[in-house]
Write a protein that holds these residues in place. Structure first.
Motif, PDB file in Angstrom:
ATOM      1  N   LEU A   1       0.820  -1.208   0.000  1.00 54.51           N
ATOM      2  CA  LEU A   1       0.000   0.000   0.000  1.00 54.51           C
ATOM      3  C   LEU A   1       0.854   1.258   0.000  1.00 54.51           C
ATOM      4  O   LEU A   1       1.853   1.326   0.718  1.00 54.51           O
ATOM      5  N   PRO A   2       0.500   2.280  -0.802  1.00 54.33           N
ATOM      6  CA  PRO A   2      -0.662   2.366  -1.685  1.00 54.33           C
ATOM      7  C   PRO A   2      -0.437   1.750  -3.063  1.00 54.33           C
ATOM      8  O   PRO A   2      -1.081   2.167  -4.043  1.00 54.33           O
ATOM      9  N   GLY A   3       0.444   0.780  -3.155  1.00 58.58           N
ATOM     10  CA  GLY A   3       0.696   0.100  -4.419  1.00 58.58           C
ATOM     11  C   GLY A   3       1.793   0.762  -5.220  1.00 58.58           C
ATOM     12  O   GLY A   3       2.171   1.922  -4.986  1.00 58.58           O
ATOM     13  N   GLY A   4       2.311   0.022  -6.166  1.00 61.15           N
ATOM     14  CA  GLY A   4       3.355   0.558  -7.039  1.00 61.15           C
ATOM     15  C   GLY A   4       2.809   1.384  -8.181  1.00 61.15           C
ATOM     16  O   GLY A   4       3.579   2.026  -8.911  1.00 61.15           O
ATOM     17  N   ALA A   5       1.486   1.399  -8.356  1.00 56.83           N
ATOM     18  CA  ALA A   5       0.898   2.138  -9.470  1.00 56.83           C
ATOM     19  C   ALA A   5       1.207   3.633  -9.432  1.00 56.83           C
ATOM     20  O   ALA A   5       1.539   4.213 -10.469  1.00 56.83           O
ATOM     21  N   PRO A   6       1.110   4.327  -8.270  1.00 57.19           N
ATOM     22  CA  PRO A   6       1.414   5.756  -8.291  1.00 57.19           C
ATOM     23  C   PRO A   6       2.832   6.071  -8.786  1.00 57.19           C
ATOM     24  O   PRO A   6       3.025   7.007  -9.566  1.00 57.19           O
TER      25      PRO A   6
ATOM     26  N   ARG B   1     -10.560   6.348  29.108  1.00 56.40           N
ATOM     27  CA  ARG B   1      -9.405   7.105  29.630  1.00 56.40           C
ATOM     28  C   ARG B   1      -8.083   6.638  29.042  1.00 56.40           C
ATOM     29  O   ARG B   1      -7.039   6.648  29.691  1.00 56.40           O
ATOM     30  N   ALA B   2      -8.109   6.221  27.775  1.00 57.40           N
ATOM     31  CA  ALA B   2      -6.881   5.816  27.086  1.00 57.40           C
ATOM     32  C   ALA B   2      -6.504   6.885  26.069  1.00 57.40           C
ATOM     33  O   ALA B   2      -7.368   7.492  25.427  1.00 57.40           O
ATOM     34  N   LYS B   3      -5.208   7.118  25.943  1.00 57.30           N
ATOM     35  CA  LYS B   3      -4.706   8.020  24.916  1.00 57.30           C
ATOM     36  C   LYS B   3      -4.532   7.230  23.623  1.00 57.30           C
ATOM     37  O   LYS B   3      -3.969   6.129  23.641  1.00 57.30           O
ATOM     38  N   ALA B   4      -4.998   7.803  22.539  1.00 48.51           N
ATOM     39  CA  ALA B   4      -4.956   7.080  21.265  1.00 48.51           C
ATOM     40  C   ALA B   4      -4.089   7.814  20.253  1.00 48.51           C
ATOM     41  O   ALA B   4      -4.266   9.016  20.020  1.00 48.51           O
ATOM     42  N   GLU B   5      -3.147   7.104  19.680  1.00 48.39           N
ATOM     43  CA  GLU B   5      -2.385   7.586  18.527  1.00 48.39           C
ATOM     44  C   GLU B   5      -2.857   6.782  17.314  1.00 48.39           C
ATOM     45  O   GLU B   5      -2.787   5.555  17.306  1.00 48.39           O
ATOM     46  N   ILE B   6      -3.326   7.494  16.306  1.00 48.09           N
ATOM     47  CA  ILE B   6      -3.944   6.847  15.151  1.00 48.09           C
ATOM     48  C   ILE B   6      -3.117   7.126  13.905  1.00 48.09           C
ATOM     49  O   ILE B   6      -2.836   8.286  13.572  1.00 48.09           O
ATOM     50  N   ASN B   7      -2.725   6.071  13.234  1.00 48.73           N
ATOM     51  CA  ASN B   7      -2.013   6.203  11.961  1.00 48.73           C
ATOM     52  C   ASN B   7      -2.900   5.596  10.880  1.00 48.73           C
ATOM     53  O   ASN B   7      -2.998   4.373  10.755  1.00 48.73           O
ATOM     54  N   TYR B   8      -3.566   6.458  10.150  1.00 51.83           N
ATOM     55  CA  TYR B   8      -4.462   6.009   9.071  1.00 51.83           C
ATOM     56  C   TYR B   8      -3.728   6.164   7.743  1.00 51.83           C
ATOM     57  O   TYR B   8      -3.408   7.267   7.323  1.00 51.83           O
ATOM     58  N   ILE B   9      -3.465   5.054   7.093  1.00 52.01           N
ATOM     59  CA  ILE B   9      -2.654   5.052   5.870  1.00 52.01           C
ATOM     60  C   ILE B   9      -3.559   4.811   4.673  1.00 52.01           C
ATOM     61  O   ILE B   9      -4.110   3.721   4.493  1.00 52.01           O
ATOM     62  N   LYS B  10      -3.740   5.861   3.863  1.00 55.13           N
ATOM     63  CA  LYS B  10      -4.584   5.722   2.678  1.00 55.13           C
ATOM     64  C   LYS B  10      -3.967   4.703   1.728  1.00 55.13           C
ATOM     65  O   LYS B  10      -2.768   4.738   1.433  1.00 55.13           O
TER      66      LYS B  10
END
Length: 389
Positions: free
Chosen positions: A140-145, A285-294
């Motif tokens: 992801l995001p693939g070799g196409a780009p 009461r949890a801290k969240a780190e979010i890594n959203y990878i298109k």
């Protein structure tokens, strides 16, 4: 196909199958394809990233404006072991396998290129054709780009591709107008808390419970905040937390995928997922780190190109060899090409007729009925001859 070509392509596919290479590491594969194209008198060009290549067949008109048909095949393998037994062409690379059929895809495009090059020498190719052998589809995001960035779509009027389908018998194809795959993104979450003793979870953040709630409640929340017809789904592949039964951990990790059938919902998905994760984490009461990878959008087949493929298959194998196919929740970076030019992807049947043993994609025992290679070559060759721009 010319006499002897089917046997040659089968041997070529088996060689690729025995020597699978992961995304952006397909050096041997690239060299093998390049050597065979050069042997046919063509001039392939390796992409600047070092793997993958592009090769043109036929001359453009004097003004250089006649659009080309592009044939795309992906060439990378998966990081899973080949578990087939009793197969002479089993992978020789530990932990790597062509378990998605990219060896077949590449071989079909190569075979079509060899046939079309022969037709061009005889003055029988109506329009120029471009072969695209793309690396890193599985990353992801693939070799196409990167491949598109290298200019492979310059002068291209439409593009076609195929994908192995182990649910369809060899000798047949599956076609669909509109979306044929889903969008696919990657999601990584790290939850944090102060930790503590399991005897006193009320004095700290019960992080395992928080992670469990994120795992169960986020998919449910997301599915209720978008039209159900969009098929937006969060699915986890990994959850990890803690090392001792009597210690509340300080960290928890979750990772998975976000898949979606609808292009508009895919564009909304990052905000929806961020909101749902934050809401559930805050509640506990949890801290969240979010890594959203298109990742990749859905592959949306353009109707005219889909009908070109239907006409091509009908001409070679008859209308009875075509079946309607469903939209898959799998992702495919061929979608990026269709953001730029019209095109379509076809499902190539690779199941041995009468075989009811499941050999699904992305499994170590995946294999194909190799007669499907000739079907793909015939399909792409006929499409090139029927595509008059």
């Amino acid at each position: 196909m010319p006499p002897g070509l089917a046997a040659e392509l089968t041997a070529f596919r088996r060689d690729l199958h025995m020597h699978p290479e992961l995304g952006n590491q397909e050096f041997r594969t690239t060299e093998a394809i390049k050597a065979r194209l050069e042997e046919a008198g063509l001039a392939p060009r390796v992409l600047a990233i070092g793997t993958g290549l592009v090769c043109d067949i036929g001359d453009r008109d004097a003004e250089g404006v006649r659009p080309m048909l592009a044939l795309r095949g992906d060439i990378d393998a998966l990081p899973i072991p080949d578990t087939k037994t009793g197969t002479a062409y089993r992978s020789t690379a530990p932990g790597r396998a062509h378990a998605c059929g990219h060896d077949v895809h590449a071989t079909v495009v190569l075979g079509a290129g060899l046939v079309l090059a022969d037709l061009d020498r005889r003055g029988l190719l109506p329009n120029p054709v471009r072969l695209i052998f793309q690396p890193a589809e599985e990353v992801l995001p693939g070799g196409a780009p990167d491949t598109i960035q290298a200019g492979v779509l310059e002068g291209v009027g439409r593009i076609i591709a195929l994908h192995c389908d182990p649910k369809v018998d060899a000798g047949r194809i599956g076609l669909r107008h509109g979306p044929i795959t889903s969008a696919c993104d990657r999601l990584e979450i790290v939850l944090g808390g102060p930790g503590g003793h399991t005897a006193r979870p009320h004095l700290t953040t019960d992080l395992v419970t928080a992670a469990a709630k994120v795992a169960t409640d986020v998919p449910a929340l997301v599915s209720r905040r978008v039209d159900a017809r969009s098929g937006l789904a969060v699915t986890w592949g990994r959850i990890e937390s803690g090392h001792a039964c009597n210690v509340v951990p300080q960290h928890a990790e979750l990772s998975g995928t976000v898949r979606c059938l609808d292009l508009d919902a895919w564009r909304l998905a990052p905000d929806l997922v961020h909101g749902a994760v934050t809401e559930i984490a805050d509640l506990h009461r949890a801290k969240a780190e979010i890594n959203y990878i298109k990742g990749v959008p859905p592959v949306v087949n353009e109707p005219a190109t889909t009908e070109l493929l239907r006409e091509a298959m009908t001409a070679r194998r008859g209308a009875a060899s075509i079946e309607d196919t469903e939209q898959s929740l799998g992702g495919e970076d061929f979608s990026w090409y269709l953001e730029q030019v019209p095109g379509a992807m076809v499902r190539l049947g690779v199941r041995r007729p009468g075989d009811r043993v499941a050999r699904d994609l992305h499994r170590g025992d995946f294999d194909v009925d190799e007669s499907a290679i000739a079907v793909g070559v015939e399909l792409f060759t006929a499409a090139a001859l029927l595509d008059v721009g």
